[in-house]
Design a protein around this motif. Sequence first.
Motif, PDB file in Angstrom:
ATOM      1  N   GLU B  92      18.005   4.349 -51.173  1.00  0.00           N
ATOM      2  CA  GLU B  92      18.287   2.928 -50.947  1.00  0.00           C
ATOM      3  C   GLU B  92      19.655   2.552 -51.506  1.00  0.00           C
ATOM      4  O   GLU B  92      20.413   1.809 -50.899  1.00  0.00           O
ATOM      5  CB  GLU B  92      17.215   2.050 -51.598  1.00  0.00           C
ATOM      6  CG  GLU B  92      15.881   2.099 -50.890  1.00  0.00           C
ATOM      7  CD  GLU B  92      14.742   1.828 -51.847  1.00  0.00           C
ATOM      8  OE1 GLU B  92      14.527   0.669 -52.196  1.00  0.00           O
ATOM      9  OE2 GLU B  92      14.067   2.796 -52.261  1.00  0.00           O
ATOM     10  N   CYS B 121      13.455  -0.854 -41.246  1.00  0.00           N
ATOM     11  CA  CYS B 121      14.378  -1.256 -42.314  1.00  0.00           C
ATOM     12  C   CYS B 121      15.721  -0.521 -42.200  1.00  0.00           C
ATOM     13  O   CYS B 121      15.770   0.686 -41.974  1.00  0.00           O
ATOM     14  CB  CYS B 121      13.731  -0.949 -43.660  1.00  0.00           C
ATOM     15  SG  CYS B 121      14.881  -1.075 -45.028  1.00  0.00           S
ATOM     16  N   TYR B 123      17.847   0.250 -44.434  1.00  0.00           N
ATOM     17  CA  TYR B 123      18.042   1.307 -45.440  1.00  0.00           C
ATOM     18  C   TYR B 123      17.487   2.631 -44.904  1.00  0.00           C
ATOM     19  O   TYR B 123      18.109   3.678 -45.013  1.00  0.00           O
ATOM     20  CB  TYR B 123      17.280   0.979 -46.727  1.00  0.00           C
ATOM     21  CG  TYR B 123      18.024   0.138 -47.728  1.00  0.00           C
ATOM     22  CD1 TYR B 123      19.406   0.028 -47.715  1.00  0.00           C
ATOM     23  CD2 TYR B 123      17.314  -0.544 -48.734  1.00  0.00           C
ATOM     24  CE1 TYR B 123      20.066  -0.752 -48.656  1.00  0.00           C
ATOM     25  CE2 TYR B 123      17.967  -1.322 -49.676  1.00  0.00           C
ATOM     26  CZ  TYR B 123      19.343  -1.426 -49.631  1.00  0.00           C
ATOM     27  OH  TYR B 123      19.974  -2.193 -50.567  1.00  0.00           O
ATOM     28  N   ILE B 153       7.100  -1.450 -53.396  1.00  0.00           N
ATOM     29  CA  ILE B 153       8.098  -2.318 -52.761  1.00  0.00           C
ATOM     30  C   ILE B 153       7.743  -2.592 -51.304  1.00  0.00           C
ATOM     31  O   ILE B 153       7.971  -3.674 -50.805  1.00  0.00           O
ATOM     32  CB  ILE B 153       9.535  -1.761 -52.881  1.00  0.00           C
ATOM     33  CG1 ILE B 153       9.589  -0.286 -52.480  1.00  0.00           C
ATOM     34  CG2 ILE B 153      10.062  -1.944 -54.301  1.00  0.00           C
ATOM     35  CD1 ILE B 153      11.008   0.237 -52.346  1.00  0.00           C
ATOM     36  N   CYS B 154       7.225  -1.610 -50.606  1.00  0.00           N
ATOM     37  CA  CYS B 154       6.858  -1.839 -49.204  1.00  0.00           C
ATOM     38  C   CYS B 154       6.093  -0.633 -48.681  1.00  0.00           C
ATOM     39  O   CYS B 154       5.999   0.394 -49.343  1.00  0.00           O
ATOM     40  CB  CYS B 154       8.107  -2.054 -48.341  1.00  0.00           C
ATOM     41  SG  CYS B 154       9.153  -0.590 -48.244  1.00  0.00           S
ATOM     42  N   THR B 156       7.097   0.627 -45.774  1.00  0.00           N
ATOM     43  CA  THR B 156       8.111   1.388 -45.017  1.00  0.00           C
ATOM     44  C   THR B 156       8.376   2.725 -45.690  1.00  0.00           C
ATOM     45  O   THR B 156       8.459   3.766 -45.045  1.00  0.00           O
ATOM     46  CB  THR B 156       9.419   0.579 -44.942  1.00  0.00           C
ATOM     47  OG1 THR B 156       9.154  -0.647 -44.304  1.00  0.00           O
ATOM     48  CG2 THR B 156      10.495   1.338 -44.194  1.00  0.00           C
ATOM     49  N   VAL B 157       8.490   2.683 -47.023  1.00  0.00           N
ATOM     50  CA  VAL B 157       8.875   3.903 -47.746  1.00  0.00           C
ATOM     51  C   VAL B 157       7.864   5.034 -47.533  1.00  0.00           C
ATOM     52  O   VAL B 157       8.229   6.208 -47.540  1.00  0.00           O
ATOM     53  CB  VAL B 157       9.063   3.645 -49.265  1.00  0.00           C
ATOM     54  CG1 VAL B 157      10.262   2.742 -49.502  1.00  0.00           C
ATOM     55  CG2 VAL B 157       7.823   3.066 -49.903  1.00  0.00           C
ATOM     56  N   TRP B 160       8.824   6.510 -44.152  1.00  0.00           N
ATOM     57  CA  TRP B 160      10.191   7.014 -44.295  1.00  0.00           C
ATOM     58  C   TRP B 160      10.168   8.341 -45.067  1.00  0.00           C
ATOM     59  O   TRP B 160      10.750   9.340 -44.635  1.00  0.00           O
ATOM     60  CB  TRP B 160      10.981   5.929 -45.000  1.00  0.00           C
ATOM     61  CG  TRP B 160      12.349   6.235 -45.494  1.00  0.00           C
ATOM     62  CD1 TRP B 160      13.076   7.383 -45.336  1.00  0.00           C
ATOM     63  CD2 TRP B 160      13.182   5.341 -46.243  1.00  0.00           C
ATOM     64  NE1 TRP B 160      14.300   7.251 -45.946  1.00  0.00           N
ATOM     65  CE2 TRP B 160      14.390   6.008 -46.499  1.00  0.00           C
ATOM     66  CE3 TRP B 160      13.012   4.029 -46.716  1.00  0.00           C
ATOM     67  CZ2 TRP B 160      15.424   5.411 -47.228  1.00  0.00           C
ATOM     68  CZ3 TRP B 160      14.036   3.453 -47.425  1.00  0.00           C
ATOM     69  CH2 TRP B 160      15.229   4.140 -47.682  1.00  0.00           C
ATOM     70  N   LEU B 299      17.253  -9.568 -50.793  1.00  0.00           N
ATOM     71  CA  LEU B 299      18.319  -8.592 -51.017  1.00  0.00           C
ATOM     72  C   LEU B 299      19.696  -9.199 -50.746  1.00  0.00           C
ATOM     73  O   LEU B 299      19.801 -10.201 -50.046  1.00  0.00           O
ATOM     74  CB  LEU B 299      18.127  -7.386 -50.074  1.00  0.00           C
ATOM     75  CG  LEU B 299      17.164  -6.319 -50.565  1.00  0.00           C
ATOM     76  CD1 LEU B 299      15.736  -6.703 -50.263  1.00  0.00           C
ATOM     77  CD2 LEU B 299      17.468  -4.968 -49.923  1.00  0.00           C
ATOM     78  N   LEU B 353       7.713  -7.621 -55.311  1.00  0.00           N
ATOM     79  CA  LEU B 353       7.332  -7.300 -53.928  1.00  0.00           C
ATOM     80  C   LEU B 353       5.888  -6.840 -53.810  1.00  0.00           C
ATOM     81  O   LEU B 353       5.354  -6.729 -52.723  1.00  0.00           O
ATOM     82  CB  LEU B 353       8.259  -6.226 -53.358  1.00  0.00           C
ATOM     83  CG  LEU B 353       9.655  -6.690 -52.994  1.00  0.00           C
ATOM     84  CD1 LEU B 353      10.449  -5.579 -52.350  1.00  0.00           C
ATOM     85  CD2 LEU B 353       9.586  -7.884 -52.060  1.00  0.00           C
ATOM     86  N   SER B 383      15.362  -6.864 -42.034  1.00  0.00           N
ATOM     87  CA  SER B 383      14.855  -5.536 -42.376  1.00  0.00           C
ATOM     88  C   SER B 383      13.673  -5.576 -43.333  1.00  0.00           C
ATOM     89  O   SER B 383      12.714  -4.838 -43.179  1.00  0.00           O
ATOM     90  CB  SER B 383      15.952  -4.717 -43.052  1.00  0.00           C
ATOM     91  OG  SER B 383      16.667  -3.988 -42.108  1.00  0.00           O
ATOM     92  N   CYS B 384      13.780  -6.406 -44.347  1.00  0.00           N
ATOM     93  CA  CYS B 384      12.797  -6.322 -45.428  1.00  0.00           C
ATOM     94  C   CYS B 384      11.667  -7.322 -45.215  1.00  0.00           C
ATOM     95  O   CYS B 384      11.714  -8.453 -45.694  1.00  0.00           O
ATOM     96  CB  CYS B 384      13.453  -6.541 -46.784  1.00  0.00           C
ATOM     97  SG  CYS B 384      12.303  -6.116 -48.106  1.00  0.00           S
ATOM     98  N   PRO B 386       8.464  -7.331 -46.397  1.00  0.00           N
ATOM     99  CA  PRO B 386       7.689  -7.822 -47.546  1.00  0.00           C
ATOM    100  C   PRO B 386       8.438  -8.862 -48.377  1.00  0.00           C
ATOM    101  O   PRO B 386       7.823  -9.723 -48.985  1.00  0.00           O
ATOM    102  CB  PRO B 386       7.420  -6.561 -48.372  1.00  0.00           C
ATOM    103  CG  PRO B 386       8.395  -5.556 -47.901  1.00  0.00           C
ATOM    104  CD  PRO B 386       8.675  -5.879 -46.467  1.00  0.00           C
ATOM    105  N   HIS B 413      20.173  -7.051 -44.708  1.00  0.00           N
ATOM    106  CA  HIS B 413      20.916  -6.596 -45.881  1.00  0.00           C
ATOM    107  C   HIS B 413      21.905  -5.481 -45.579  1.00  0.00           C
ATOM    108  O   HIS B 413      22.899  -5.326 -46.263  1.00  0.00           O
ATOM    109  CB  HIS B 413      19.965  -6.188 -47.010  1.00  0.00           C
ATOM    110  CG  HIS B 413      19.135  -4.982 -46.711  1.00  0.00           C
ATOM    111  ND1 HIS B 413      17.872  -5.057 -46.183  1.00  0.00           N
ATOM    112  CD2 HIS B 413      19.389  -3.664 -46.860  1.00  0.00           C
ATOM    113  CE1 HIS B 413      17.390  -3.841 -46.025  1.00  0.00           C
ATOM    114  NE2 HIS B 413      18.285  -2.977 -46.417  1.00  0.00           N
TER     115      HIS B 413
HETATM  116  S1  SF4 Z   1      11.617  -2.650 -46.324  1.00  0.00           S
HETATM  117 FE1  SF4 Z   1      12.482  -3.794 -48.045  1.00  0.00          FE
HETATM  118  S2  SF4 Z   1      11.530  -2.912 -49.866  1.00  0.00           S
HETATM  119 FE2  SF4 Z   1      11.226  -1.468 -48.191  1.00  0.00          FE
HETATM  120  S3  SF4 Z   1      12.926  -0.060 -48.345  1.00  0.00           S
HETATM  121 FE3  SF4 Z   1      13.534  -1.635 -46.906  1.00  0.00          FE
HETATM  122  S4  SF4 Z   1      14.615  -3.147 -48.149  1.00  0.00           S
HETATM  123 FE4  SF4 Z   1      13.458  -1.839 -49.552  1.00  0.00          FE
END
Ligand code: SF4
Lengths: 258, 437
Positions: B92, B121, B123, B153-154, B156-157, B160, B299, B353, B383-384, B386, B413
């Motif tokens: 990130e 997202c 990122y 945080i979410c 998505t990770v 990902w 963000l 988050l 993108s974010c 949450p 962001h």
């Molecule tokens: S969705 Fe939000 S919390 Fe998750 S990686 Fe992307 S910016 Fe970070």
Amino acid sequence: MIASIGIDVGSTTAKIVGVDLEGKFVWSYIEPADPRVEDQVQKFLNLIEKETGPIEGKPIVATGYGRNLVHQATKKVTEITCHARGVFKQLGHGGTLVDIGGQDSKVIIIGPNGEVVDFTMNDKCAAGTGRFLENTAGRLRVKLQDMGEVALASRDEVTISSTCTVFAESEIISMIAHGVKVEPILKGLHRALVKRIVAMIRSVGLVPPLMLSGGVVKNPAIRKMIEEETGEKVILPDHPQFMGAYGAALIGLKLVRN
Amino acid sequence: MRYLKYIWNVKVAGALFLKYQRFKSERRRVPARWRTDILAPPLKISARTKELISKHYLEGRYASGVKPVAWVTSGGPVEILQALGFYVLYPENHGALCGTRRVAVELSEEAENYGFSRDICSYARTDIGAMLSGKTPVGRLPKPDLLLACTNICQTVLFWYRVLARHFKIPLILIDTPFVYDDAPEHAIQYVKKQLEESIPVAERVARKSLKYKKLKEVVRLSKEASELWLEIMYRGRAKPAPISVFDQFIHMAPIVEMRGKPETVDFYALMLKEVDDRIKRGIGAVKREKKRLLWDNLPIWYKLRFLAEFLGERGISVVASTYTMAWGELAPLIDPEKPLESMAKTYIYPILNRGTGYKLEKMREMVDEFDLDGAILHSDRSCKPYSIGQVDQRNRLIQEYGIPALLLEADHNDPRAFADEQVKARLESFVEMLET
Ligand code: SF4
């Protein structure tokens, strides 16, 4: 006698308003926006001078998307502030002002003293704006100024599901291909636009009374449907298309007084 | 051989070169482009930030084969890995760096052309694009030996990092943190703690050494100290004029995110705090003529930091505090070096988050009081999800229930394609005029 001048350079039209010392709306002019903003503004100024007398030394306040290109301006102020000022001066009360312009729409909550309490503008696309109707009117071969009447006269209404101007166009083409009549499509189009506007109103929260300004108010179907969808009666100021320029001129008046 | 190359390039030649660069830039006058008419000159610490971050990425370039390498999510419990001597990379942060260097779109397109949706997202797209193409503004990223994703945080990770795990064919440690509505129930904390315990042997196997409890305690202590210092720095924003803005905070937050648990991070923030205090003593404000003070939610918009700082600064607006930068300090009191795993479980379950939208509203309201603010800008980050969910209601309630003016600003962001210049300017300018009357 003109005491102050307001110029609103919008995305579809450019307007100029002159007010007297009391803030009374005394002179105005409107025409489609010219990409050469400076030339157009100069033309406006020559016109007002010719018709009302010398303007030298009088404040010129510019507003609208093109305001920063108006180098003749004494001051530049955003449309939000100007609209609120203009409408408040004309109607004398606060509430919720909906301004539907050619390419941008806004909802402004005006406080009891004419101050801006909150506002929102349309998203990054033209869905909730006059451009939505303009684009599709072409497809249906109906004149823009007749659209509202035609829509209101129709009993039937079809649902246009796409709020995207471009996608709505292809939706309409396919409807016509399937033999759907023009009138109910038109009514559905107006409904789609109004729903979008009402969603904007809801996002900030309606504070009655509901007021309407901008070029699109000339369309009776929009007014009627906004009333239907919100359950609120709509109030119109006297020169709905000039509220931005009028407010700008009023702000200029303050400069005179100071 | 690899080891020697690492020592020479990173610890000797590289370190010296970066030190020299810092030395030079500390003595350089304010850059010509800097708007000194409206903003305070850049913080002196900036030269050190640059040195620290460059060193971190330089080490990354030569870390493969010398140190075990882990890629970690920003909210990940990194202390175990630090204690085991991992080189830790935060995709990130790397994404943000690509954003500020204006290469995020190019990298995102690599991912999009491969089939990843633009709705993911930015990122993740930037990082996956870097992974697929090998392109990065930092030279080279070290190939990971281990992945650590924490869902605090979410979600998505989660997906990902599964993509990363499949691509690199390496183990993925997943720490699942149940959502917290009011207070985290004891069983939820125990559940996270259990996962932390179970992650230890996986990480040990990759690192080929066993975890020393004493070392872990030490890392946790350093983590706590750095977070406390960061929190102090955030709170200095209470001063009028505010000595630093959120735009400064965004730039100087990289070490607290990617170098938690290291002694140099503690030293760095101690120094930064000193400089901030010095500014307060001398009455220097981040914005020269501070007229109004605002809160930032969500963000940063990485590719528009300077634009926003100048646009608002010019109008006497100082953006003083943000829920985002606060998130890396506010949990410091929960960290207990004597009970590392237990307290880590608690700390990593409570990020903003991972909590309800009502909590964030309450937090924003508190911050408005605490920092004596005149309004709030809520960046609705495409993108974010949450972070952005609930913002429409939060904004309305700030206005209607607490009388705090608030603006929703739509952007992204890291993806400038979701940023409409004219629209943003129109909204910001109207908002400023509204605050002034
Ligand atoms: S969705 Fe939000 S919390 Fe998750 S990686 Fe992307 S910016 Fe970070």
